[in-house]
Design a protein around this motif. Structure first.
Motif, PDB file in Angstrom:
ATOM      1  N   VAL A  77      -5.088 -10.452  -0.642  1.00 40.42           N
ATOM      2  CA  VAL A  77      -4.833  -9.394   0.347  1.00 40.42           C
ATOM      3  C   VAL A  77      -4.839  -8.053  -0.369  1.00 40.42           C
ATOM      4  CG1 VAL A  77      -3.118  -8.386   1.926  1.00 40.42           C
ATOM      5  CG2 VAL A  77      -3.420 -10.863   1.877  1.00 40.42           C
ATOM      6  N   THR A  78      -5.442  -7.062   0.257  1.00 41.42           N
ATOM      7  CA  THR A  78      -5.356  -5.694  -0.246  1.00 41.42           C
ATOM      8  C   THR A  78      -5.033  -4.750   0.911  1.00 41.42           C
ATOM      9  OG1 THR A  78      -6.405  -4.022  -1.640  1.00 41.42           O
ATOM     10  CG2 THR A  78      -7.823  -5.134  -0.062  1.00 41.42           C
ATOM     11  N   PHE A  79      -4.121  -3.839   0.673  1.00 36.94           N
ATOM     12  CA  PHE A  79      -3.725  -2.840   1.653  1.00 36.94           C
ATOM     13  C   PHE A  79      -4.817  -1.789   1.722  1.00 36.94           C
ATOM     14  CE2 PHE A  79      -0.816   0.758   2.918  1.00 36.94           C
ATOM     15  CZ  PHE A  79      -0.359   0.193   4.092  1.00 36.94           C
ATOM     16  N   ALA A  80      -5.039  -1.218   2.869  1.00 38.90           N
ATOM     17  CA  ALA A  80      -6.073  -0.193   3.035  1.00 38.90           C
ATOM     18  C   ALA A  80      -5.468   0.989   3.789  1.00 38.90           C
ATOM     19  CB  ALA A  80      -7.283  -0.760   3.771  1.00 38.90           C
ATOM     20  N   ASP A  81      -4.860   1.899   3.044  1.00 35.19           N
ATOM     21  CA  ASP A  81      -4.223   3.075   3.626  1.00 35.19           C
ATOM     22  C   ASP A  81      -5.267   4.181   3.752  1.00 35.19           C
ATOM     23  OD1 ASP A  81      -2.578   5.067   4.490  1.00 35.19           O
ATOM     24  OD2 ASP A  81      -1.276   5.070   2.731  1.00 35.19           O
ATOM     25  N   HIS A  82      -6.050   4.083   4.841  1.00 31.65           N
ATOM     26  CA  HIS A  82      -7.119   5.046   5.088  1.00 31.65           C
ATOM     27  C   HIS A  82      -8.115   5.039   3.931  1.00 31.65           C
ATOM     28  CE1 HIS A  82      -3.493   6.330   7.293  1.00 31.65           C
ATOM     29  NE2 HIS A  82      -4.347   6.551   8.283  1.00 31.65           N
TER      30      HIS A  82
END
Length: 116
Positions: free
Chosen positions: A37-42
């Protein structure tokens, strides 16, 4: 609790999961090596989301059913990974299942057997 904190809690509850920055975003790894999983903050657009490994066919099914909540992420979408928007009303029980499925795609069987 904000979306990142909730996602972090779900990921770190899984056996031998670690977190570190990858490409400038919080990312979760199995045994410190393989990303699930990887977060994608914009990260690639103006949306808050995360990208994750997904079972075969899940990306196509979920994106076609609900493109307001799911998408094909850049860079990893061609491998079947799923994008999940977090700037909409989030069903956290469903996200927990998606994260667990992502883990199952990457983790070795010995760790999958330890999932509670």
């Amino acid at each position: 609790m904000d979306a990142l904190d909730r996602l972090r809690e779900l990921c770190l509850a899984l056996p031998e999961t670690t977190e570190r920055l990858s490409h400038g975003e919080p990312t979760w790894f199995v045994r410190g090596k393989k990303t699930f999983v990887t977060f994608a903050d914009h990260h690639h657009d103006d949306r808050l989301a995360f990208w994750c490994a997904a079972p075969p066919g899940a990306q196509e099914e979920l994106v076609s059913e609900d493109p307001e909540r799911f998408f094909r992420p850049p860079y990893v979408g061609h491998r079947g990974w799923l994008g999940v928007y977090l700037d909409v009303e989030v069903d956290w029980a469903e996200v927990a299942e998606i994260v667990a499925d992502a883990y199952r795609q990457i983790a070795p069987k010995s760790l999958i057997d330890r999932m509670s």
